[in-house]
Design an enzyme around this catalytic site. Structure first.
Site, PDB file in Angstrom:
ATOM      1  N   HIS A  32       0.863  -1.185   0.000  1.00 21.84           N
ATOM      2  CA  HIS A  32       0.000   0.000   0.000  1.00 21.84           C
ATOM      3  C   HIS A  32       0.900   1.236   0.000  1.00 21.84           C
ATOM      4  O   HIS A  32       2.030   1.189   0.510  1.00 21.84           O
ATOM      5  CB  HIS A  32      -0.888   0.013   1.235  1.00 21.84           C
ATOM      6  CG  HIS A  32      -1.913  -1.073   1.245  1.00 21.84           C
ATOM      7  ND1 HIS A  32      -3.076  -0.971   1.967  1.00 21.84           N
ATOM      8  CD2 HIS A  32      -1.959  -2.287   0.623  1.00 21.84           C
ATOM      9  CE1 HIS A  32      -3.798  -2.066   1.797  1.00 21.84           C
ATOM     10  NE2 HIS A  32      -3.135  -2.883   0.988  1.00 21.84           N
ATOM     11  N   GLU A  37       0.983   3.862   1.759  1.00 24.37           N
ATOM     12  CA  GLU A  37       1.449   4.265   3.082  1.00 24.37           C
ATOM     13  C   GLU A  37       2.607   3.397   3.563  1.00 24.37           C
ATOM     14  O   GLU A  37       3.587   3.901   4.116  1.00 24.37           O
ATOM     15  CB  GLU A  37       0.300   4.184   4.112  1.00 24.37           C
ATOM     16  CG  GLU A  37      -0.885   5.054   3.795  1.00 24.37           C
ATOM     17  CD  GLU A  37      -1.971   4.367   2.956  1.00 24.37           C
ATOM     18  OE1 GLU A  37      -3.131   4.775   3.061  1.00 24.37           O
ATOM     19  OE2 GLU A  37      -1.647   3.417   2.196  1.00 24.37           O
ATOM     20  N   CYS A  55      -2.531  -0.209   7.400  1.00 20.35           N
ATOM     21  CA  CYS A  55      -1.703   0.985   7.263  1.00 20.35           C
ATOM     22  C   CYS A  55      -1.783   1.859   8.510  1.00 20.35           C
ATOM     23  O   CYS A  55      -0.772   2.403   8.956  1.00 20.35           O
ATOM     24  CB  CYS A  55      -2.116   1.771   6.020  1.00 20.35           C
ATOM     25  SG  CYS A  55      -1.728   0.886   4.492  1.00 20.35           S
TER      26      CYS A  55
END
Length: 157
Positions: free
Chosen positions: A52, A54, A85
């Site tokens: 992801h 992040e 995240c």
């Protein structure tokens, strides 16, 4: 730079990622007004379910700052972070998360983490998505692996 400029950059990264075949998520990690890391969602590109935006930004920032602790940093994200995240940012010591698009903005497109967040808020035994079993090691009452880690961690203090 301003909050708006950092958010504009996170959203621009997300737009570029969509144009390149990725998902619409970008992140900009900032410390003391300076960009430390920029990242996009790389799940498909890397065949990595944890890639992801992040988390990629956290990895890059940790490497750039030579520390897993990112205390005092702010992460600007194009979309509302998922529970994975959020947990990673909390564990890293991120001081602030600035969110562009919310779960409500993403929901009509299947891009909301609200259901996962609600499910993970329930006790493990009540969650419907996985079978959880416990198999306690013999030393579960006084876990040797944790005691060893704690002793090693305090030696350098």
């Amino acid at each position: 730079m301003s909050d708006k400029a950092f958010m504009d950059e996170a959203i621009a990264l997300a737009r570029e990622n969509v144009a390149g075949g990725g998902q619409p998520f970008g992140a900009v990690l900032v410390k003391d007004g300076k960009v430390i890391a920029r990242a996009v969602n790389r799940i498909e590109a890397d065949n990595d379910p944890t890639a992801h935006a992040e988390l990629v930004a956290l990895r890059e920032a940790g490497a750039a700052l030579a520390t897993p602790r990112l205390d005092g940093c702010t992460v600007y994200v194009s979309g509302q972070p998922c529970p994975m995240c959020l947990a990673a940012m909390r564990n890293a010591g991120i001081a602030e998360i600035v969110i562009g698009y919310t779960n409500e903005n993403g929901a009509p497109y299947g891009l909301s983490s609200a259901a996962a967040t609600a499910e993970l808020s329930r006790p493990l035994e009540e969650q419907s998505w996985a079978v959880i079993r416990y198999f306690a090691p013999e030393d579960a009452a006084t876990p040797g692996i944790y005691r060893s880690w704690a002793a090693r961690s305090t030696e350098g203090s």
